[in-house]
Structure formats: structure tokens, C-alpha cells
Write a protein that holds these residues in place. Structure first.
Motif, PDB file in Angstrom:
ATOM      1  N   GLU A  58       4.985  -0.351  -0.555  1.00 30.55           N
ATOM      2  CA  GLU A  58       6.400  -0.614  -0.290  1.00 30.55           C
ATOM      3  C   GLU A  58       6.591  -1.639   0.826  1.00 30.55           C
ATOM      4  O   GLU A  58       7.436  -2.536   0.731  1.00 30.55           O
ATOM      5  N   ASN A  59       5.799  -1.526   1.885  1.00 22.74           N
ATOM      6  CA  ASN A  59       6.015  -2.384   3.061  1.00 22.74           C
ATOM      7  C   ASN A  59       5.514  -3.811   2.864  1.00 22.74           C
ATOM      8  O   ASN A  59       6.067  -4.742   3.461  1.00 22.74           O
ATOM      9  N   VAL A  60       4.469  -3.998   2.054  1.00 21.29           N
ATOM     10  CA  VAL A  60       3.995  -5.375   1.855  1.00 21.29           C
ATOM     11  C   VAL A  60       4.966  -6.183   0.998  1.00 21.29           C
ATOM     12  O   VAL A  60       4.908  -7.418   0.995  1.00 21.29           O
ATOM     13  N   ARG A  61       5.872  -5.514   0.293  1.00 19.85           N
ATOM     14  CA  ARG A  61       6.874  -6.254  -0.487  1.00 19.85           C
ATOM     15  C   ARG A  61       7.762  -7.084   0.422  1.00 19.85           C
ATOM     16  O   ARG A  61       8.290  -8.116   0.007  1.00 19.85           O
ATOM     17  N   GLU A  62       7.971  -6.607   1.648  1.00 21.98           N
ATOM     18  CA  GLU A  62       8.773  -7.369   2.615  1.00 21.98           C
ATOM     19  C   GLU A  62       8.112  -8.702   2.957  1.00 21.98           C
ATOM     20  O   GLU A  62       8.768  -9.611   3.460  1.00 21.98           O
ATOM     21  N   LEU A  63       6.803  -8.797   2.689  1.00 23.77           N
ATOM     22  CA  LEU A  63       6.080 -10.054   2.918  1.00 23.77           C
ATOM     23  C   LEU A  63       6.067 -10.925   1.665  1.00 23.77           C
ATOM     24  O   LEU A  63       5.464 -12.004   1.668  1.00 23.77           O
ATOM     25  N   GLY A  64       6.691 -10.453   0.598  1.00 24.17           N
ATOM     26  CA  GLY A  64       6.668 -11.198  -0.660  1.00 24.17           C
ATOM     27  C   GLY A  64       5.390 -10.988  -1.441  1.00 24.17           C
ATOM     28  O   GLY A  64       5.029 -11.813  -2.283  1.00 24.17           O
ATOM     29  N   LEU A  65       4.707  -9.856  -1.194  1.00 28.92           N
ATOM     30  CA  LEU A  65       3.437  -9.578  -1.861  1.00 28.92           C
ATOM     31  C   LEU A  65       3.546  -8.293  -2.679  1.00 28.92           C
ATOM     32  O   LEU A  65       4.328  -7.402  -2.380  1.00 28.92           O
ATOM     33  N   GLU A  66       2.712  -8.208  -3.714  1.00 27.43           N
ATOM     34  CA  GLU A  66       2.552  -6.984  -4.477  1.00 27.43           C
ATOM     35  C   GLU A  66       1.107  -6.520  -4.328  1.00 27.43           C
ATOM     36  O   GLU A  66       0.170  -7.311  -4.439  1.00 27.43           O
ATOM     37  N   VAL A  67       0.939  -5.241  -4.070  1.00 27.08           N
ATOM     38  CA  VAL A  67      -0.395  -4.663  -3.913  1.00 27.08           C
ATOM     39  C   VAL A  67      -0.577  -3.565  -4.938  1.00 27.08           C
ATOM     40  O   VAL A  67       0.344  -2.794  -5.213  1.00 27.08           O
ATOM     41  N   ARG A  68      -1.778  -3.500  -5.523  1.00 31.05           N
ATOM     42  CA  ARG A  68      -2.129  -2.360  -6.362  1.00 31.05           C
ATOM     43  C   ARG A  68      -3.072  -1.461  -5.552  1.00 31.05           C
ATOM     44  O   ARG A  68      -3.840  -1.947  -4.725  1.00 31.05           O
ATOM     45  N   ALA A  69      -2.996  -0.154  -5.796  1.00 29.13           N
ATOM     46  CA  ALA A  69      -3.822   0.791  -5.039  1.00 29.13           C
ATOM     47  C   ALA A  69      -4.395   1.851  -5.966  1.00 29.13           C
ATOM     48  O   ALA A  69      -3.732   2.294  -6.909  1.00 29.13           O
ATOM     49  N   GLY A  70      -5.620   2.252  -5.698  1.00 32.79           N
ATOM     50  CA  GLY A  70      -6.273   3.301  -6.476  1.00 32.79           C
ATOM     51  C   GLY A  70      -6.952   4.295  -5.562  1.00 32.79           C
ATOM     52  O   GLY A  70      -7.500   3.915  -4.512  1.00 32.79           O
ATOM     53  N   LEU A  71      -6.907   5.584  -5.946  1.00 34.54           N
ATOM     54  CA  LEU A  71      -7.498   6.634  -5.118  1.00 34.54           C
ATOM     55  C   LEU A  71      -8.322   7.600  -5.968  1.00 34.54           C
ATOM     56  O   LEU A  71      -7.977   7.897  -7.115  1.00 34.54           O
ATOM     57  N   HIS A  72      -9.382   8.109  -5.354  1.00 36.86           N
ATOM     58  CA  HIS A  72     -10.195   9.150  -5.972  1.00 36.86           C
ATOM     59  C   HIS A  72     -10.749  10.038  -4.861  1.00 36.86           C
ATOM     60  O   HIS A  72     -11.054   9.562  -3.760  1.00 36.86           O
ATOM     61  N   THR A  73     -10.858  11.338  -5.145  1.00 33.20           N
ATOM     62  CA  THR A  73     -11.468  12.283  -4.226  1.00 33.20           C
ATOM     63  C   THR A  73     -12.772  12.777  -4.824  1.00 33.20           C
ATOM     64  O   THR A  73     -12.806  13.208  -5.985  1.00 33.20           O
ATOM     65  N   GLY A  74     -13.840  12.697  -4.038  1.00 32.72           N
ATOM     66  CA  GLY A  74     -15.134  13.151  -4.534  1.00 32.72           C
ATOM     67  C   GLY A  74     -16.139  13.244  -3.418  1.00 32.72           C
ATOM     68  O   GLY A  74     -15.874  12.876  -2.262  1.00 32.72           O
ATOM     69  N   GLU A  75     -17.320  13.731  -3.763  1.00 35.14           N
ATOM     70  CA  GLU A  75     -18.397  13.855  -2.786  1.00 35.14           C
ATOM     71  C   GLU A  75     -19.010  12.485  -2.539  1.00 35.14           C
ATOM     72  O   GLU A  75     -19.430  11.802  -3.472  1.00 35.14           O
ATOM     73  N   CYS A  76     -19.026  12.092  -1.289  1.00 33.69           N
ATOM     74  CA  CYS A  76     -19.528  10.773  -0.908  1.00 33.69           C
ATOM     75  C   CYS A  76     -20.770  10.898  -0.041  1.00 33.69           C
ATOM     76  O   CYS A  76     -20.913  11.855   0.727  1.00 33.69           O
ATOM     77  N   GLU A  77     -21.641   9.925  -0.155  1.00 33.08           N
ATOM     78  CA  GLU A  77     -22.789   9.832   0.746  1.00 33.08           C
ATOM     79  C   GLU A  77     -22.332   9.172   2.043  1.00 33.08           C
ATOM     80  O   GLU A  77     -21.595   8.179   2.022  1.00 33.08           O
ATOM     81  N   VAL A  78     -22.747   9.731   3.170  1.00 31.91           N
ATOM     82  CA  VAL A  78     -22.392   9.188   4.475  1.00 31.91           C
ATOM     83  C   VAL A  78     -23.544   8.342   4.985  1.00 31.91           C
ATOM     84  O   VAL A  78     -24.677   8.826   5.113  1.00 31.91           O
ATOM     85  N   MET A  79     -23.259   7.078   5.290  1.00 28.18           N
ATOM     86  CA  MET A  79     -24.291   6.147   5.744  1.00 28.18           C
ATOM     87  C   MET A  79     -23.735   5.304   6.883  1.00 28.18           C
ATOM     88  O   MET A  79     -22.830   4.488   6.669  1.00 28.18           O
ATOM     89  N   ASP A  80     -24.242   5.553   8.090  1.00 24.32           N
ATOM     90  CA  ASP A  80     -23.818   4.784   9.267  1.00 24.32           C
ATOM     91  C   ASP A  80     -22.301   4.779   9.441  1.00 24.32           C
ATOM     92  O   ASP A  80     -21.687   3.741   9.723  1.00 24.32           O
TER      93      ASP A  80
END
Length: 461
Positions: A375-397
Motif C-alpha cells: 500500500e505504501n509504495v504506491r505513494e511512490l508510483g510503484l507496484e510491488v508483489r509479495a509472497g509468503l510461506h511458513t516452514g522449517e528453515c535451516e539457520v546459517m550465520d
């Protein structure tokens, strides 16, 4: 004066204190001086002080306090904690537990989750393995409602009848006693009255109904394989709600879990049957303690929600503006995203050109952050796409990787301009959050086996 009221006046109880979780006060008690901490995550409705007035339950608290430092709390909306509108999500409940642990100086603890409290305990252990030494769950269910691949759940109709029955607790006392008898099993008259008082003082009709409607949406099945701490699954042989097959199902999916069935114990337990449960808890957590289970180590795997964003049509926009103007616009875009990441407790992990990769410890926060960004980047004249997933991740540094991260990136590629797209896992974990979705059907994600059902976020409160 009734006997239960007379008892209420003369029994001394441990001091109740409060921890601040956001703007909500969470009531908690600490008892015992054992060598390790045990966090008791309750089910349904509780009241810290009234628990000590229950003749059949106070001995359980005394026993738990005899071998541990016992940390208990009333979840927000119930007991002595602040009343709220609606019901808390599992994610919010995790925040409340961390607030209590921080208030009492508990860096790492064993968790004992009962009934609906088991789901939150499982989610906590997967999300915060550095703060979880061991996990005990009893009368646990990872999902509430029936599904074709989950035959142990209740139907919508059955659950509606359960809510109607439970609300009778707030009617005439004879009616309330009968409702409690169904919930709590075979209790004597004094114990029955004390449980009626517990539910009535610990909740209200609206709060109870909101809590049960939220609990109806619980589904943490995808989380089970991400639990990497020693786990004990307890089931009473007389439990009519959680069958033994469900306990075994959970144990088959949690890597370090085993099932113990306790003879003569129902879904809930008071008196001597409850002490049999405590015996199993003490043996298990003491064994974990003696084997060094509380020694701190950096976890190599963790449950996390990953967010990927990128600007739609960035190449054409850069060509239109020229290098200098594009760099300035990109800088403002980065400022917007970093502001929202800070606001919603997201951790920036990488930036590649106009794309961001971030990690969250809660999917609802991640969704709200993604919505704010788009919503907020539209004020800059930009469109952003976003994707999310929840899962078990490996932790590295300090960063995360693995298949869950690849899935998150692929989900983002499927998003339309201005859209926040999530996997079914994310949607399942935000029950009760007020976030609304539109089913976008299934998709094949490049490099990821199988088909994945995706959902577009249409509203986030």
C-alpha cells in the motif's frame, strides 16, 4: 455462605503479578524453586487464584512446583489477565508467553500444553527452539475440525453444539453444573461447583464464545515436523475427544516424540488421575534436565515465515526515469520497506536489486507487513508483489535457507501486481487474526514438488 465460598476466603494463594505484552496485562504466577523452569500452557478458561481453591487441582500445582520452578499465566481475555475484544490468535499467545518468560527471567523452559494449549506449545517450540528445552502435550489436537485427510476432527455441526452446551455454564446453576459435568468428567459436588466458579469468574459468555470460535480454526499440522526438541505426548485411556490414533499420528510427525497412554484418565483430569499425569511429566522433564537438555545452543533449524517482495516492471521504470532518478526512487522504496519491517518485527536478510527477502517469527505480522508495504509504495508510483510461506528453515550465520525459502520465493513469483499471496500453511496459522483470503487455486511452483494451494490476502485488520 456455601462451602466453596468459605474455602475461597481462607485459602492462601501465591502472589499474582503482571507482565506487559504490547498494551495488554498478562497475569502470571511463579511457584517452586526447582532447578529448571516449567511453563504450564492451559487450555480453555483459567483463573490463577481460583485454581488454588480447587481441592482436586491444588495438589497438582503443588506437585509440579515441587520439582520445577512452575510458571503459569492466564491467557489474555481470561482469568485475571486483561479482557480483550474477540479472542487471541496462537501468534499473539506466543507473544504473551515470551513476555511472561522475560518478566521472570526465564531464558529456557520445558513446556506443558494442555488441550488447546498444546497447539500453541507446539507452535512455540518450533518457532523458538532456543527457548524450549522440552515439550509435553496432553489431550492434544493439531487441528480442530474434520477434514478428508484428518478424520479425528469434529464436524461444524458438532462443534456448534459444543459451543451451545458450554454457554449453558452462564445459565442457572443446575444447568451450569450439568454442562461442566460433561466437560470435566465425573466430579464430586464440591469439585463440580469449584469448576463452575472457575469458568464463570475466568470468562464471560461473549469471551468464551469468541475463544471457542477461534479455536475452531486451529490447524498446525504442517508445524509438527519442525518441532526439534524432546517431546512427550500424553493421552488418557478414557479420553473421548482425542483418540489414541491421533496421538500416534502426532508422534509419527514430530521427530523426537513418543506417546504414553495413562490408564483411567480422561480428556481432563482432577484429583488422583491428575497426579498420575504429573508423575509422567516429572519423569520426562527431569530426564531431559539430567541429560543436559537446558544447555544453550544455537538452533540449526527453526520455523519461520519468509517474505519476498519485488517491484513490478522495474526495468521499464528504470529506463523511463534514468539511472540517477531511478536510484533515488529505489532508495525511497528501500526506506519504506525497512520502516515496515521494523514496525512489524521483521528481519531483513537480503536485498537483490529491487527485491527484499525478510524473515518473521509470526505469519500474521508478516502478512500485515506485506500489506503495508504494497500500500505504501504506491505513494511512490510503484507496484510491488509479495509472497509468503511458513516452514522449517535451516539457520546459517543468522540467515535462513532451505526448501521453505525456495517455496516463499516461488509464491512471490505467482503474485499479481499489488498482491500479497500466501501458501496454505500461512493461511492455516493465522486463524482468528481477522485476516481474509481469496482462494487462488493450485499452482506448480518451479523446482518444488507437487501442487500448492495459494491464497490472496484481501483484508488484514
Amino acid at each position: 455462605m456455601s462451602r466453596s465460598r468459605a474455602t475461597l476466603l481462607r485459602v492462601n494463594v501465591p502472589e499474582v503479578r503482571y507482565a506487559k505484552s504490547g498494551d495488554v496485562n498478562i497475569a502470571y504466577q511463579v511457584t517452586g524453586e526447582g532447578p529448571f523452569d516449567l511453563v504450564f500452557v492451559p487450555g480453555f478458561v483459567t483463573h490463577l487464584e481460583l485454581h488454588w481453591k480447587m481441592r482436586s487441582f491444588a495438589p497438582v500445582l503443588e506437585r509440579l512446583s515441587s520439582f520445577s520452578r512452575l510458571i503459569r499465566f492466564d491467557k489474555r481475555g481470561t482469568g485475571m489477565s486483561d479482557r480483550i475484544s474477540g479472542a487471541p490468535t496462537l501468534e499473539t499467545r506466543m507473544d504473551d508467553v515470551r513476555a511472561v518468560m522475560d518478566a521472570v527471567g526465564s531464558r529456557r523452559a520445558a513446556f506443558f500444553g494442555l488441550s488447546e494449549g498444546a497447539a500453541m506449545s507446539i507452535l512455540f517450540a518450533a518457532t523458538y527452539p532456543e527457548r524450549t528445552a522440552a515439550l509435553v502435550v496432553r489431550s492434544a489436537f493439531p487441528r480442530t475440525l474434520w477434514a478428508p485427510d484428518y478424520p479425528w476432527g469434529r464436524t461444524q455441526e458438532d462443534y456448534a453444539r459444543e459451543i451451545e452446551r458450554d454457554l449453558r455454564i452462564f445459565g442457572p446453576r443446575a444447568q451450569a453444573r450439568e454442562a461442566v459435568r460433561v466437560i470435566s468428567g465425573n466430579l464430586g459436588d464440591e469439585d463440580l461447583d469449584s469448576v463452575v466458579d472457575l469458568y464463570r469468574f475466568g470468562s464471560s459468555p461473549g469471551a468464551l464464545e469468541a475463544l471457542e470460535r477461534m479455536n475452531k480454526e486451529i490447524d498446525i499440522r504442517h508445524v509438527l515436523p519442525a518441532v526439534r526438541v524432546p517431546t512427550l505426548i500424553l493421552r488418557g485411556s478414557e479420553d473421548t475427544i482425542v483418540p489414541i490414533e491421533l496421538a500416534r499420528y502426532m508422534a509419527s510427525r514430530i521427530p523426537m516424540a513418543r506417546v504414553v497412554e495413562i490408564p483411567g484418565v480422561g480428556h481432563l483430569a482432577f484429583g488422583k488421575p491428575a497426579l498420575l499425569v504429573v508423575d509422567e511429566i516429572e519423569r520426562f522433564v527431569t530426564r531431559v534436565w539430567e541429560s543436559g537438555g537446558w544447555e544453550e545452543s544455537e538452533p540449526d533449524r527453526v520455523l519461520a515465515t519468509v517474505l519476498f517482495t519485488d517491484i513490478v516492471g522495474s526495468t521499464a521504470k528504470a529506463a523511463e526515469l534514468g539511472d540517477r532518478a531511478w536510484r533515488e526512487l529505489l532508495g525511497r522504496h528501500h526506506e519504506v520497506i525497512r520502516r515496515e519491517l521494523f514496525r512489524f518485527r521483521g528481519a531483513e536478510l537480503d536485498v537483490a536489486g529491487d527485491g527484499f527477502f525478510a524473515r518473521f517469527d509470526g505469519p500474521a505480522r508478516a502478512i500485515r507487513c506485506a500489506r503495508a508495504i504494497t500500500e505504501n509504495v504506491r505513494e511512490l508510483g510503484l507496484e510491488v508483489r509479495a509472497g509468503l510461506h511458513t516452514g522449517e528453515c535451516e539457520v546459517m550465520d543468522g540467515k535462513v535457507g532451505g526448501i521453505a525459502v525456495h517455496i516463499g520465493a516461488r509464491v512471490a513469483k505467482e503474485a499479481h501486481p499489488g498482491e500479497v499471496l500466501v501458501s496454505s500453511t500461512v493461511r492455516d496459522l493465522v486463524a482468528g487474526s481477522g485476516i481474509r483470503f481469496e482462494d487462488r487455486g493450485t499452482a506448480e511452483l518451479k523446482g518444488v514438488p507437487g501442487e500448492w494451494r495459494l491464497y490472496s490476502v484481501t483484508e488484514s485488520s
